[in-house]
Design a protein around this motif. Structure first.
Motif, PDB file in Angstrom:
ATOM      1  N   GLY A 170     -28.922 -16.068  59.417  1.00  0.00           N
ATOM      2  CA  GLY A 170     -27.711 -16.844  59.574  1.00  0.00           C
ATOM      3  C   GLY A 170     -26.678 -16.614  58.494  1.00  0.00           C
ATOM      4  N   ASN A 171     -27.110 -16.527  57.258  1.00  0.00           N
ATOM      5  CA  ASN A 171     -26.158 -16.350  56.161  1.00  0.00           C
ATOM      6  C   ASN A 171     -25.440 -15.007  56.240  1.00  0.00           C
ATOM      7  N   GLU A 172     -26.188 -13.955  56.529  1.00  0.00           N
ATOM      8  CA  GLU A 172     -25.568 -12.638  56.700  1.00  0.00           C
ATOM      9  C   GLU A 172     -24.635 -12.639  57.902  1.00  0.00           C
ATOM     10  N   GLY A 173     -25.075 -13.296  58.974  1.00  0.00           N
ATOM     11  CA  GLY A 173     -24.251 -13.364  60.175  1.00  0.00           C
ATOM     12  C   GLY A 173     -22.924 -14.046  59.929  1.00  0.00           C
ATOM     13  N   PHE A 197     -25.525 -22.818  65.768  1.00  0.00           N
ATOM     14  CA  PHE A 197     -24.510 -23.860  65.954  1.00  0.00           C
ATOM     15  C   PHE A 197     -23.642 -24.004  64.702  1.00  0.00           C
ATOM     16  N   GLU A 198     -24.285 -24.011  63.538  1.00  0.00           N
ATOM     17  CA  GLU A 198     -23.538 -24.151  62.286  1.00  0.00           C
ATOM     18  C   GLU A 198     -22.668 -22.916  62.031  1.00  0.00           C
ATOM     19  N   ILE A 199     -23.212 -21.743  62.315  1.00  0.00           N
ATOM     20  CA  ILE A 199     -22.416 -20.520  62.165  1.00  0.00           C
ATOM     21  C   ILE A 199     -21.197 -20.571  63.078  1.00  0.00           C
ATOM     22  N   CYS A 200     -21.417 -20.974  64.321  1.00  0.00           N
ATOM     23  CA  CYS A 200     -20.322 -21.058  65.282  1.00  0.00           C
ATOM     24  C   CYS A 200     -19.243 -22.012  64.792  1.00  0.00           C
ATOM     25  N   ARG A 201     -19.648 -23.165  64.292  1.00  0.00           N
ATOM     26  CA  ARG A 201     -18.684 -24.154  63.807  1.00  0.00           C
ATOM     27  C   ARG A 201     -17.849 -23.582  62.661  1.00  0.00           C
ATOM     28  N   ARG A 202     -18.509 -22.903  61.738  1.00  0.00           N
ATOM     29  CA  ARG A 202     -17.790 -22.364  60.576  1.00  0.00           C
ATOM     30  C   ARG A 202     -16.891 -21.188  60.962  1.00  0.00           C
ATOM     31  N   LEU A 203     -17.370 -20.354  61.871  1.00  0.00           N
ATOM     32  CA  LEU A 203     -16.566 -19.216  62.308  1.00  0.00           C
ATOM     33  C   LEU A 203     -15.338 -19.659  63.084  1.00  0.00           C
ATOM     34  N   ARG A 204     -15.508 -20.664  63.923  1.00  0.00           N
ATOM     35  CA  ARG A 204     -14.416 -21.038  64.814  1.00  0.00           C
ATOM     36  C   ARG A 204     -13.209 -21.560  64.049  1.00  0.00           C
ATOM     37  N   ILE A 206     -23.834 -28.038  75.588  1.00  0.00           N
ATOM     38  CA  ILE A 206     -22.688 -28.886  75.265  1.00  0.00           C
ATOM     39  C   ILE A 206     -22.426 -28.859  73.766  1.00  0.00           C
ATOM     40  N   ARG A 207     -23.480 -28.917  72.980  1.00  0.00           N
ATOM     41  CA  ARG A 207     -23.313 -28.904  71.533  1.00  0.00           C
ATOM     42  C   ARG A 207     -22.664 -27.602  71.072  1.00  0.00           C
ATOM     43  N   GLY A 208     -23.140 -26.493  71.617  1.00  0.00           N
ATOM     44  CA  GLY A 208     -22.569 -25.209  71.253  1.00  0.00           C
ATOM     45  C   GLY A 208     -21.107 -25.099  71.644  1.00  0.00           C
ATOM     46  N   LEU A 209     -20.762 -25.523  72.823  1.00  0.00           N
ATOM     47  CA  LEU A 209     -19.374 -25.473  73.254  1.00  0.00           C
ATOM     48  C   LEU A 209     -18.524 -26.427  72.448  1.00  0.00           C
ATOM     49  N   GLY A 210     -19.111 -27.523  71.999  1.00  0.00           N
ATOM     50  CA  GLY A 210     -18.374 -28.443  71.153  1.00  0.00           C
ATOM     51  C   GLY A 210     -18.005 -27.826  69.822  1.00  0.00           C
ATOM     52  N   PHE A 211     -18.796 -26.858  69.359  1.00  0.00           N
ATOM     53  CA  PHE A 211     -18.483 -26.166  68.122  1.00  0.00           C
ATOM     54  C   PHE A 211     -17.572 -24.969  68.356  1.00  0.00           C
ATOM     55  N   GLY A 212     -17.214 -24.698  69.609  1.00  0.00           N
ATOM     56  CA  GLY A 212     -16.245 -23.643  69.878  1.00  0.00           C
ATOM     57  C   GLY A 212     -16.787 -22.391  70.524  1.00  0.00           C
ATOM     58  N   ALA A 213     -18.039 -22.393  70.987  1.00  0.00           N
ATOM     59  CA  ALA A 213     -18.556 -21.218  71.688  1.00  0.00           C
ATOM     60  C   ALA A 213     -17.814 -21.032  73.008  1.00  0.00           C
ATOM     61  N   ASP A 214     -17.636 -19.770  73.399  1.00  0.00           N
ATOM     62  CA  ASP A 214     -16.927 -19.472  74.635  1.00  0.00           C
ATOM     63  C   ASP A 214     -17.861 -19.369  75.831  1.00  0.00           C
ATOM     64  N   ALA A 215     -19.119 -19.021  75.604  1.00  0.00           N
ATOM     65  CA  ALA A 215     -20.044 -18.842  76.726  1.00  0.00           C
ATOM     66  C   ALA A 215     -21.467 -18.789  76.207  1.00  0.00           C
TER      67      ALA A 215
END
Length: 230
Positions: A35-38, A62-69, A89-98
């Motif tokens: 995750g950290n490298e990602g 989920f945390e990576i997605c939130r920080r990236l978005r 739902i949680r993933g999309l709430g953090f800004g995932a597209d699909a």
């Protein structure tokens, strides 16, 4: 084709299968195994699409997605073996597209990646169609530059939230059910469900409303759907 794709996946067998099929289709691919490298790779700005596994060492998807978005405007696709709707739902709430659910066939996997990249290119105005800026009250949306400003202050919106807002502003004062919004924005190509619509509406309220708990523009019409009030 020179799009660069980041795969964040700790299962090396899966990661290299994804990498091989994407490279066979002309993409440049880099693998991050934790995750950290990602997160660091994702923040580099070198990639046109990011594939995130949910369960990762160091930091979950989920945390990576939130920080990236908050920093990066590219399609983010979650790759998960979990089928529970709450994870989607949680993933999309953090800004995932699909989402892509394991196990998947390589051909479906590549098709989904191509679809997300094509949709992103259309949204960014790289086709021949040009759209006009939409301004309603203190909110301005420019499809050509993918910019939204509220009282002159720019708001960074993920792709899907931008599309939802654009659709509702283009049809101001019209009420749309969550099913209608889902069909218009996600379409048949999505693996999500209509429960993602309220999540995106709530995130949009956080971005554009002065008081998200008492929205002035993005209104819920109980039992019917949502509308953008001028």
């Amino acid at each position: 084709m020179n799009e660069r794709i980041l795969i964040v996946e700790d299962d090396q067998d899966i990661a290299f299968i994804e990498k091989d099929y994407l490279e066979m289709n002309g993409y440049q691919v880099h693998i991050a195994s934790d995750g950290n490298e990602g997160l660091q790779e994702g923040l580099s700005g070198k990639y046109q699409l990011i594939l995130l596994d949910v369960m990762l060492p160091g930091m979950d998807g989920f945390e990576i997605c939130r920080r990236l978005r908050d920093k990066v405007d590219v399609p983010i696709m979650m790759v998960t073996a979990k089928r529970e709707d709450i994870d989607k739902i949680r993933g999309l709430g953090f800004g995932a597209d699909a989402y892509i659910e394991k196990p998947f066939s390589p051909s479906v996997f590549v098709a989904r990646v191509k679809s997300q990249l094509a949709q992103y290119q259309r949204l960014k105005g790289n086709d021949t169609r040009r759209s006009k800026r939409i301004t309603i009250g203190n909110i301005s949306l420019d499809p050509d530059t993918h910019r939204v400003t509220v009282s002159g202050k720019e708001k960074l919106l993920p792709n899907k939230e931008f599309q939802v807002l654009e659709f509702l502003m283009l049809n101001a004062d019209m009420v749309f059910s969550k099913e209608a919004i889902y069909d218009k924005i996600w379409g048949m190509d999505s693996l999500g469900n209509t429960a993602t619509v309220p999540v995106h509406i709530n995130r949009l309220r956080e971005a554009i409303e002065k008081d998200p708990n008492k929205p002035r523009h993005l209104l819920t019409i109980w039992g019917v759907g949502y509308k953008f009030k001028p």
